[in-house]
Motif scaffolding. Structure first.
Motif, PDB file in Angstrom:
ATOM      1  N   LEU A  40      49.091 -25.505 136.044  1.00  0.00           N
ATOM      2  CA  LEU A  40      49.319 -26.011 137.405  1.00  0.00           C
ATOM      3  C   LEU A  40      50.212 -27.246 137.411  1.00  0.00           C
ATOM      4  O   LEU A  40      50.832 -27.558 138.426  1.00  0.00           O
TER       5      LEU A  40
ATOM      6  N   GLN B 105      62.397 -23.318 142.305  1.00  0.00           N
ATOM      7  CA  GLN B 105      62.125 -22.154 143.145  1.00  0.00           C
ATOM      8  C   GLN B 105      63.268 -21.155 143.044  1.00  0.00           C
ATOM      9  O   GLN B 105      64.428 -21.515 142.833  1.00  0.00           O
TER      10      GLN B 105
ATOM     11  N   SER C 204      44.160 -22.261 132.599  1.00  0.00           N
ATOM     12  CA  SER C 204      44.622 -22.037 133.980  1.00  0.00           C
ATOM     13  C   SER C 204      44.944 -23.350 134.672  1.00  0.00           C
ATOM     14  O   SER C 204      45.925 -23.442 135.421  1.00  0.00           O
TER      15      SER C 204
ATOM     16  N   ASN D 296      56.632 -17.604 142.331  1.00  0.00           N
ATOM     17  CA  ASN D 296      56.554 -18.690 141.370  1.00  0.00           C
ATOM     18  C   ASN D 296      55.768 -18.256 140.134  1.00  0.00           C
ATOM     19  O   ASN D 296      54.591 -17.878 140.224  1.00  0.00           O
ATOM     20  N   LYS D 297      56.420 -18.310 138.987  1.00  0.00           N
ATOM     21  CA  LYS D 297      55.802 -17.830 137.749  1.00  0.00           C
ATOM     22  C   LYS D 297      54.605 -18.674 137.352  1.00  0.00           C
ATOM     23  O   LYS D 297      53.646 -18.180 136.757  1.00  0.00           O
ATOM     24  N   ARG D 298      54.650 -19.971 137.641  1.00  0.00           N
ATOM     25  CA  ARG D 298      53.527 -20.843 137.326  1.00  0.00           C
ATOM     26  C   ARG D 298      52.273 -20.396 138.063  1.00  0.00           C
ATOM     27  O   ARG D 298      51.177 -20.329 137.489  1.00  0.00           O
ATOM     28  N   THR D 299      52.419 -20.060 139.352  1.00  0.00           N
ATOM     29  CA  THR D 299      51.278 -19.634 140.159  1.00  0.00           C
ATOM     30  C   THR D 299      50.688 -18.331 139.629  1.00  0.00           C
ATOM     31  O   THR D 299      49.462 -18.175 139.553  1.00  0.00           O
ATOM     32  N   ILE D 300      51.564 -17.407 139.240  1.00  0.00           N
ATOM     33  CA  ILE D 300      51.096 -16.125 138.713  1.00  0.00           C
ATOM     34  C   ILE D 300      50.316 -16.336 137.420  1.00  0.00           C
ATOM     35  O   ILE D 300      49.255 -15.743 137.209  1.00  0.00           O
TER      36      ILE D 300
ATOM     37  N   PHE E 106      48.734 -19.062 136.498  1.00  0.00           N
ATOM     38  CA  PHE E 106      47.465 -19.713 136.835  1.00  0.00           C
ATOM     39  C   PHE E 106      46.437 -18.685 137.318  1.00  0.00           C
ATOM     40  O   PHE E 106      45.293 -18.659 136.860  1.00  0.00           O
ATOM     41  N   ILE E 107      46.847 -17.826 138.247  1.00  0.00           N
ATOM     42  CA  ILE E 107      45.931 -16.825 138.797  1.00  0.00           C
ATOM     43  C   ILE E 107      45.426 -15.898 137.700  1.00  0.00           C
ATOM     44  O   ILE E 107      44.245 -15.533 137.664  1.00  0.00           O
TER      45      ILE E 107
ATOM     46  N   ARG F 231      56.366 -27.726 136.675  1.00  0.00           N
ATOM     47  CA  ARG F 231      57.226 -27.812 137.855  1.00  0.00           C
ATOM     48  C   ARG F 231      58.449 -26.943 137.625  1.00  0.00           C
ATOM     49  O   ARG F 231      59.320 -27.272 136.831  1.00  0.00           O
TER      50      ARG F 231
END
Length: 412
Positions: A196, A202, A192, A82-86, A88-89, A199
């Motif tokens: 989150l 996937q 960051s 998930n690009k959003r998660t990357i 954010f991290i 949306r």
């Protein structure tokens, strides 16, 4: 399932009614300026800690090596997760790194090696965030929206050299290094948290699962068959060698050593660069280029002339004006090329293609930093380095007039 439905509802909407794009836009407004606030603080802190300018060059080298080595891995990760998660991290990790630097500052224990190690860790974060940012826009916008969307995201990026250095230089003057790094920490933390709320649909899990090595081979094979990608990468490979190292290392040194300036002087030059780039992004958001390839080549030729002139300049404000012009031209090169590549690349390959483009095209950048640092260390003036580099950039661009594939590139 809900995420998929929400993503589908976003497609086809006007840009500023697209929830995902708005969140990406807002996140960029905090992330990029926050990074520049940190960067001007780190650069000036390094210049203040040690008079040996070789260490200053190592600050850039330390960031570029892990970025270069891990960009391909970052592209594979971007296509798999998930690009959003990357994203954010990446932003959250940068915030934590700045917080650690703040702790060292409060303990009065910062050394040049702390800054160099920190730069390397930032480079690792960049390797995973860059492919995501460049492959995320085509996933949330329609093809006909891409030039405008890329230009708007570039505006947030280019506001950074305006707000970042201006805010950073002011904070250094008023509150010292603790103040500038505290603001950078807060801005990256907000960025960051903003992403989150995005949306994203996937990734399609159907079909045969491939190993990371197979993904990597597929990416290289895909690029090798794309003449446009290979043509652009080959040109960028050499251009970045003569531009990135001398310019990135040279401008702070020129401001401090040639112009006898301070943090505000450096902020003035970097702000001018942001203004020029912002004007370029606004220009491209308002028009549609027809002969994109010819525009890119001509812009590169003029860029080489201006780059050479920067090395000859003896005045701070003249240099700032030249840097603004150079930044405007860089937008006429970068945005059209990125838009065409996004349009012509399959979405499942976007992460790998963006990372491959950046990996190969920036392959000589670490060497550029080292050679620039070594030339300065043995007594070659940074102005001479920039003049020679500008002349080479100009001739590389002129040579590309023979490149029919790039020269005849048109908007589609």
């Amino acid at each position: 399932m809900d995420a998929t439905v929400q993503q589908n509802q976003q497609e086809g909407l006007p840009i500023f009614k697209n929830r995902n794009f708005i969140l990406l836009f807002i996140g960029s407004l905090f992330s990029a300026p926050g990074y520049y606030v940190y960067l001007i603080g780190a650069e000036w802190l390094m210049l203040s800690l040690d008079d040996n300018r070789f260490y200053f060059g190592m600050l850039f080298f330390a960031a570029s090596v892990p970025r270069l080595l891990l960009l391909t891995v970052g592209g594979i990760v971007a296509d798999r997760f998930n690009k959003r998660t990357i994203l954010f991290i990446s932003d959250f990790t940068r915030a934590i790194l700045i917080f650690v630097l703040l702790l060292f500052l409060f303990m009065d224990a910062v050394t040049v090696w702390h800054l160099i190690v920190l730069a390397a860790l930032f480079g690792i974060s960049d390797a995973f965030s860059y492919p995501v940012i460049n492959s995320l826009t085509p996933m949330i916008l329609e093809k006909e929206q891409l030039q405008r969307g890329n230009s708007l995201i570039q505006m947030t990026t280019q506001i950074s050299p305006i707000l970042g250095p201006a805010l950073g230089g002011t904070l250094i003057a008023l509150l010292g290094f603790k103040g500038v790094f505290s603001v950078a920490f807060v801005m990256l933390l907000i960025a960051s948290l903003t992403v989150l709320f995005m949306r994203l649909k996937q990734a399609d899990a159907t079909g045969e699962k491939k190993t990371p090595l197979e993904d990597l081979k597929e990416g290289f094979s895909y690029a090798r068959k794309n003449e446009l990608i290979m043509s652009i990468v080959f040109t960028a490979f050499f251009l970045n060698f003569f531009f990135t190292g001398p310019f990135s290392i040279g401008m702070p040194i020129i401001v401090k050593d040639i112009f006898a300036g301070n943090a505000i002087s450096l902020a003035t030059v970097q702000t001018a660069m942001g203004i020029g780039a912002l004007i370029g992004a606004i220009f491209l958001a308002s028009i549609k280029l027809k002969k994109q390839g010819l525009t890119v080549i001509i812009s590169l030729i003029v860029l080489g002339v201006i780059y050479t002139s920067i090395g000859m300049s003896s005045y701070l404000y003249l240099t700032a004006g030249l840097v603004a012009s150079l930044a405007f031209l860089l937008q006429l090169v970068n945005i059209p090329i990125m838009t065409i590549l996004q349009k012509s690349t399959e979405k499942r390959m976007l992460g790998r293609m963006m990372s491959l483009l950046m990996t190969v095209s920036t392959g000589l950048v670490p060497i550029s930093y080292v050679i620039t640092s070594l030339l300065i260390a043995v007594g070659v003036s940074i102005q001479t380095i920039i003049i020679v580099s500008g002349i080479v950039v100009m001739f590389i661009a002129i040579y590309n007039l023979k490149n029919k594939k790039l020269r005849t590139l048109i908007s589609s």
